[in-house]
Design an enzyme around this catalytic site. Structure first.
Site, mmCIF file in Angstrom:
data_model
loop_
_atom_site.group_PDB
_atom_site.id
_atom_site.type_symbol
_atom_site.label_atom_id
_atom_site.label_comp_id
_atom_site.label_asym_id
_atom_site.label_seq_id
_atom_site.Cartn_x
_atom_site.Cartn_y
_atom_site.Cartn_z
ATOM 1 C CE1 TYR A 1 -4.195 -2.284 5.131
ATOM 2 C CE2 TYR A 1 -3.422 -0.190 4.604
ATOM 3 C CZ TYR A 1 -4.069 -1.366 3.800
ATOM 4 O OH TYR A 1 -4.285 -1.404 2.777
ATOM 5 C CB SER B 1 -0.877 -0.074 1.242
ATOM 6 O OG SER B 1 -1.435 1.294 1.373
#
Length: 266
Positions: free
Chosen positions: A154, A140
């Site tokens: 995350y 990401s």
């Protein structure tokens, strides 16, 4: 023409970027092994793609610590050589760290770090032996910038995937193996529906959003070229350049000011 050299195993292939990657590999003639928790979705995707390539479905819940070995064993028992591994399975846990119990965080880390590490370890010998193996880790853009408030684990988990990809690329170059970390920004998918942040995310401007099909093509093209880290989209390439040249304390101040717009911080 179908690729006779081996299959692409795509984890988290029942939605979002995983579906887009499976479709792109099918378009390129690469036979597929699809895995995710939702077997009915996998079967529907397999039925769609079998007009192009051979597709095998092996459901697995990677939150189960026993799943990576069971998945690798099932693939071996079916005699399915894996040349390409796509570690795509993932999700987010919204809210600040203490909002959720440890069991929730442990399951998240198992999917995002434990399963990625073990499944890669179990399949790596065959991928190396293929002579032109590929490992595509879907990370990401969050892995490349200071972390925001909310979804505390995350960005660290995605940062692991970037560093993991870099090490794999260096260690396995002698076998012709390419490893790539795909680092997309906000992408149209079910991700924000699952985390319950769709209403919040819909307030972001359209220029910040990427198309899942474009992200899939960028990742597959990058791993074929041997590019170790790829950031899809001109906007995010520019943002990465900017964040590499701005002080972290400045970016952290901006994160503190804007986190509530893009994360559940309760």
């Amino acid at each position: 023409m179908p690729d006779p050299r081996g299959h692409a195993l795509v984890t988290g292939a029942s939605s979002g970027i995983g579906i887009a990657i499976a479709r792109e590999y099918a378009r390129r003639g690469v036979p597929l092994v699809l895995t995710a928790r939702r077997a009915e979705r996998l079967q529907a995707l397999a039925a769609e793609l079998r007009a192009q390539v051979k597709v095998h479905v092996v459901p697995a819940d990677l939150a189960d610590p026993a799943a990576p070995q069971a998945l690798a064993d099932a693939i071996a028992a079916r005699g399915l050589p894996v040349r390409i591994l796509v570690n795509n399975a993932g999700y987010g846990v919204p809210g600040r760290y203490l909002k959720n119990d440890w069991r929730t965080h442990a399951a998240f880390l198992q999917v995002m770090v434990g399963a990625v590490s073990e499944l890669t370890w179990r399949l790596l010998p065959a991928i190396r032996d293929s002579g032109d193996g590929r490992i595509l880790n879907v990370a990401s853009f969050a892995a490349l910038v200071p972390s925001a408030d909310g979804q505390t684990l995350y960005a660290p988990a995605k940062a692991f995937m970037v560093r993991f990809s870099e090490s794999l690329a260096l260690e396995n170059a002698d076998a012709g193996l390419h490893a790539t970390a795909l680092c997309p920004g906000f992408t149209h998918s079910e991700f924000h529906d699952v985390t319950g942040t769709r209403a919040m995310m819909s307030k972001l401007p359209q220029w910040m959003w990427l198309d899942a099909d474009d992200v899939a093509r960028a990742g597959i093209d990058a791993v074929e070229r041997g590019e170790v880290v790829v950031v899809p989209g001109a906007v995010y390439k520019l943002l990465r350049f900017a964040t590499k040249h701005l002080p972290d304390r400045f970016i952290l101040r901006r994160m503190a000011k804007n986190s509530s717009r893009i994360r559940s911080t309760e």
